[in-house]
Design an enzyme around this catalytic site. Structure first.
Site, PDB file in Angstrom:
ATOM      1  N   LYS A 209       0.760  -0.910   0.036  1.00 35.23           N
ATOM      2  CA  LYS A 209       0.074   0.030   0.012  1.00 35.23           C
ATOM      3  C   LYS A 209       0.741   1.146   0.060  1.00 35.23           C
ATOM      4  O   LYS A 209       0.787   2.134  -0.768  1.00 35.23           O
ATOM      5  CB  LYS A 209      -0.992  -0.072   1.262  1.00 35.23           C
ATOM      6  N   GLU A 215      10.345  -5.023   4.012  1.00 32.00           N
ATOM      7  CA  GLU A 215      10.503  -6.286   3.970  1.00 32.00           C
ATOM      8  C   GLU A 215      10.017  -6.421   2.242  1.00 32.00           C
ATOM      9  O   GLU A 215      10.889  -7.207   1.470  1.00 32.00           O
ATOM     10  CB  GLU A 215       9.672  -7.042   4.557  1.00 32.00           C
ATOM     11  N   GLY A 269      -4.422  -1.850   5.288  1.00 32.66           N
ATOM     12  CA  GLY A 269      -3.989  -3.003   4.727  1.00 32.66           C
ATOM     13  C   GLY A 269      -4.455  -4.316   5.281  1.00 32.66           C
ATOM     14  O   GLY A 269      -4.699  -5.298   4.434  1.00 32.66           O
ATOM     15  N   ARG A 270      -5.025  -4.422   6.326  1.00 34.10           N
ATOM     16  CA  ARG A 270      -5.374  -6.016   6.796  1.00 34.10           C
ATOM     17  C   ARG A 270      -6.802  -6.226   6.588  1.00 34.10           C
ATOM     18  O   ARG A 270      -7.268  -7.028   6.560  1.00 34.10           O
ATOM     19  CB  ARG A 270      -5.356  -6.039   8.511  1.00 34.10           C
ATOM     20  N   GLU A 355      -3.992  -6.573  15.496  1.00 40.20           N
ATOM     21  CA  GLU A 355      -3.543  -5.233  14.831  1.00 40.20           C
ATOM     22  C   GLU A 355      -4.645  -4.017  14.984  1.00 40.20           C
ATOM     23  O   GLU A 355      -4.314  -2.746  15.204  1.00 40.20           O
ATOM     24  CB  GLU A 355      -3.166  -5.149  13.509  1.00 40.20           C
ATOM     25  N   HIS A 386      -5.514 -33.051  18.395  1.00 41.09           N
ATOM     26  CA  HIS A 386      -4.154 -33.891  18.926  1.00 41.09           C
ATOM     27  C   HIS A 386      -2.888 -33.018  19.387  1.00 41.09           C
ATOM     28  O   HIS A 386      -1.884 -33.425  19.392  1.00 41.09           O
ATOM     29  CB  HIS A 386      -3.916 -34.982  17.825  1.00 41.09           C
ATOM     30  N   LYS A 514      10.093  -0.988  14.160  1.00 41.12           N
ATOM     31  CA  LYS A 514      10.621  -0.530  12.612  1.00 41.12           C
ATOM     32  C   LYS A 514      11.699   0.185  12.777  1.00 41.12           C
ATOM     33  O   LYS A 514      12.712   0.275  12.094  1.00 41.12           O
ATOM     34  CB  LYS A 514       9.402  -0.283  11.785  1.00 41.12           C
TER      35      LYS A 514
HETATM   36  O1  F6P Z   1       2.794  -4.046   9.945  1.00 38.51           O
HETATM   37  C1  F6P Z   1       2.103  -2.916   9.594  1.00 38.51           C
HETATM   38  C2  F6P Z   1       1.606  -2.911   8.330  1.00 38.51           C
HETATM   39  O2  F6P Z   1       1.461  -1.308   8.278  1.00 38.51           O
HETATM   40  C3  F6P Z   1       0.303  -3.524   8.114  1.00 38.51           C
HETATM   41  O3  F6P Z   1      -0.849  -2.798   8.733  1.00 38.51           O
HETATM   42  C4  F6P Z   1       0.304  -3.716   6.731  1.00 38.51           C
HETATM   43  O4  F6P Z   1      -0.872  -4.531   6.105  1.00 38.51           O
HETATM   44  C5  F6P Z   1       1.719  -4.182   6.451  1.00 38.51           C
HETATM   45  O5  F6P Z   1       2.470  -3.187   7.507  1.00 38.51           O
HETATM   46  C6  F6P Z   1       2.038  -3.789   4.909  1.00 38.51           C
HETATM   47  O6  F6P Z   1       2.145  -2.507   4.407  1.00 38.51           O
HETATM   48  P1  F6P Z   1       2.231  -1.950   3.056  1.00 38.51           P
HETATM   49  O7  F6P Z   1       1.214  -2.763   2.402  1.00 38.51           O
HETATM   50  O8  F6P Z   1       2.413  -0.644   2.896  1.00 38.51           O
HETATM   51  O9  F6P Z   1       3.595  -2.800   2.637  1.00 38.51           O
END
Ligand code: F6P
Length: 550
Positions: A209, A215, A269-270, A355, A386, A514
């Site tokens: 987003k 990452e 995002g979520r 979150e 189990h 972060k």
């Molecule tokens: O972990 C925090 C967060 O902002 C989430 O809410 C989001 O889904 C994720 O990082 C990834 O963010 P982006 O889509 O901006 O890479």
């Protein structure tokens, strides 16, 4: 308009719930059933292909009435309207929360800053549709003229968990494309994925987003470098597309404008799998199935909007969480899908629920003086039986459980399905009834045990029971029913946030780590750099640096 702020513990309903709790806390579910022959019928909601039985919860009709009273005092009705009509309910980030707009039909109108967002939603859906069809039919070719065989979704958090969960859940409906997910910044993750791939037939979907996430950008850069080891630069446009709000940064990364699938700030995002973030879902199961997923979610939105609270699945479900968290003081909830397809469902829900509602500041900026949020966990049944069911049956903790099952299996093996579902039903019954001393003694009577052996074993064989479960029974796992189920939990999250008087749609708690990681990364690269850490952290950093072989 923002949501109102009221401390729920100061409401009349809360006080009534507290004294009602004192009356009910020692009651056993078995007795509640004995005393009311219509209990199961009265506490079950039937809606479309959903049969949701709340009766094995530690409640009575009065509990439901009082919880609904609380919802009313907390202005839930008004909050729902604000949420669905696009008000700025994510006040700390000054945003609307409109994942529901992503599944609304063309004729609806939802305004953000005076602009109806629905036409643009459908424009993006059209782009997803055309691109999906071109890739699936083999019309979109790779640079060397070969059709695409593999899709790699590169994203993390909401840009990974939703699509990954849905793709796995709907694997019965998948086409010939193989879909992979790279999320972790651990370089071994992407390396293991790409080692199986042919760059000539692979399409990479970079999903972020913000397009600033460490990452995702690291993985995207490394994967592009891997791709360029064998392919020319001109090939990138045929093999890399992106989903983002940050068009400028995507272009700077080297992706052509026509390969960008835009999303809006008001998609959290979520909650984003319904947006272009779901591109890998659409590619995997085909656009029509993606559309059915959205349609299912829309149907649940309508149910949530229109049904009376008493008949409203997400509302009742959320109120029960409040009942257990704030009155019984239970800390976690477990979700057990009786289908292997929903293997990643609890993992997906962890981000959505924790979150969103892992907050301790109320909407006035004060520290809350009551519990919020729940720990959420789970694994499919029967495997989980189990693994951790022992603790739910005989441990010291109260863990309300959602059992999710389907009347029909997809491959139609009735023998297996009966076995699977007999376990589902048996577990909810066992958790509720437990096993009394008399029942254990009766069981012993058929065995040749001495008096002293019986006396010794007896306490260990007794199950208290009275463990609450909600049984969600759905006709069949389809894109539509999955959409309904996910949307049910999304609305449950919203209702909980309203009752707890918190902001569910920001996530500042993930920022601090972060920021610190950025500083430490510099220290790891530069042997002389030290940033004044505590001795534990400094020792760990030094140990890592001194023992690293690269
Ligand atoms: O972990 C925090 C967060 O902002 C989430 O809410 C989001 O889904 C994720 O990082 C990834 O963010 P982006 O889509 O901006 O890479």
């Amino acid at each position: 308009m923002a949501l109102k702020s009221t401390n729920p513990t100061q409401t009349e309903s809360w006080k009534k719930l507290q004294s009602h709790f004192d009356e009910i806390k020692a009651k056993h579910l078995k007795d509640l059933f004995k005393n009311d022959s219509d209990r199961a019928e009265k506490l079950t909601i039937k809606w479309k292909d959903f049969y949701v039985d709340f009766s094995k919860n530690r409640i009575t009709n009065k509990t439901i009435d009082l919880l609904i009273g609380l919802a009313e005092e907390m202005d839930l009705k008004e909050a729902i309207s604000k949420y669905l009509q696009g008000d700025i309910i994510n006040a700390t980030e000054s945003r609307a929360v409109l994942h529901t707009a992503l599944r609304a039909p063309k004729h609806e109108e939802i305004f953000v800053d005076g602009v109806n967002v629905i036409p643009e939603v459908h424009e993006v859906k059209n782009k997803i549709k055309n691109f999906t069809n071109a890739v699936v039919k083999g019309d979109h070719k790779g640079f060397t003229g070969k059709s695409i065989t593999d899709i790699v979704n590169i994203g993390i958090g909401g840009s990974d968990l939703g699509p990954a969960m849905v793709v796995e859940s709907l694997q019965y409906y998948t086409n010939h494309l193989n879909t992979h997910f790279v999320s972790n910044v651990d370089g071994d993750h992407y390396a293991e994925v790409v080692k199986k791939l042919n760059p000539e037939t692979t399409l990479f979907v970079i999903v972020s987003k913000t397009f600033t996430t460490q990452e995702t950008l690291s993985n995207a850069n490394s994967i592009r470098a891997w791709f360029l080891e064998s392919q020319p630069k001109e090939a990138v446009s045929k093999h890399f597309v992106a989903v983002s709000t940050n068009i400028k940064s995507v272009k700077e990364f080297g992706i052509d404008e026509e390969n960008i699938f835009p999303m809006k700030e008001w998609v959290g995002g979520r909650f984003s799998l319904w947006s272009a973030v779901g591109l890998s879902i659409s590619l995997s199961v085909g656009y029509d199935n993606f559309e059915r997923l959205l349609e299912g979610a829309y149907q649940m939105d309508e149910h949530f909007k229109q049904a009376d609270f008493k008949e409203n699945i997400p509302v009742i479900s959320a109120l029960l969480t409040v009942w257990y968290s704030n009155f019984f003081r239970s800390e976690s909830e477990v979700v057990i899908p009786y289908t292997q397809y929903l293997n990643q469902f609890a993992t997906y829900l962890q981000q959505g629920i924790m979150e969103s509602n892992g907050k301790s500041t109320d909407r006035d900026g004060n520290k809350v003086n009551y519990e919020t949020g729940t720990l959420i966990w789970g694994e499919p049944g029967t495997n989980s039986q189990h693994a951790f069911f022992q603790l739910i049956h005989q441990g010291t903790k109260l863990i309300p459980a959602d059992f999710i099952g389907f009347v029909e299996s997809l491959h139609g093996n009735k023998e297996h399905h009966n076995k699977l579902m007999s376990n589902y039903f048996a577990q909810t019954e066992a958790l509720m009834n437990g096993k009394t001393e008399a029942e254990v003694l009766e069981e012993f009577s058929g065995q040749s045990l001495s008096e002293s052996e019986i006396k010794k074993l007896l306490p260990f064989k007794i199950f208290e029971g009275n463990k609450p479960t909600t049984s969600i029974l759905i006709k069949k796992l389809t894109p539509t029913s999955l959409g309904q189920l996910i949307a049910m939990y999304e609305h449950k999250i919203f209702v909980q946030g309203v009752i707890w008087n918190i902001y569910s749609y920001d996530q500042f708690g993930v920022e601090l780590g972060k920021q610190l990681a950025k500083t430490i990364l510099e220290e790891l690269k530069d042997s002389s750099s030290k940033e004044g850490h505590d001795t534990s952290t400094q020792n760990l950093i030094d140990y890592y640096k001194n023992n690293s072989s690269f």
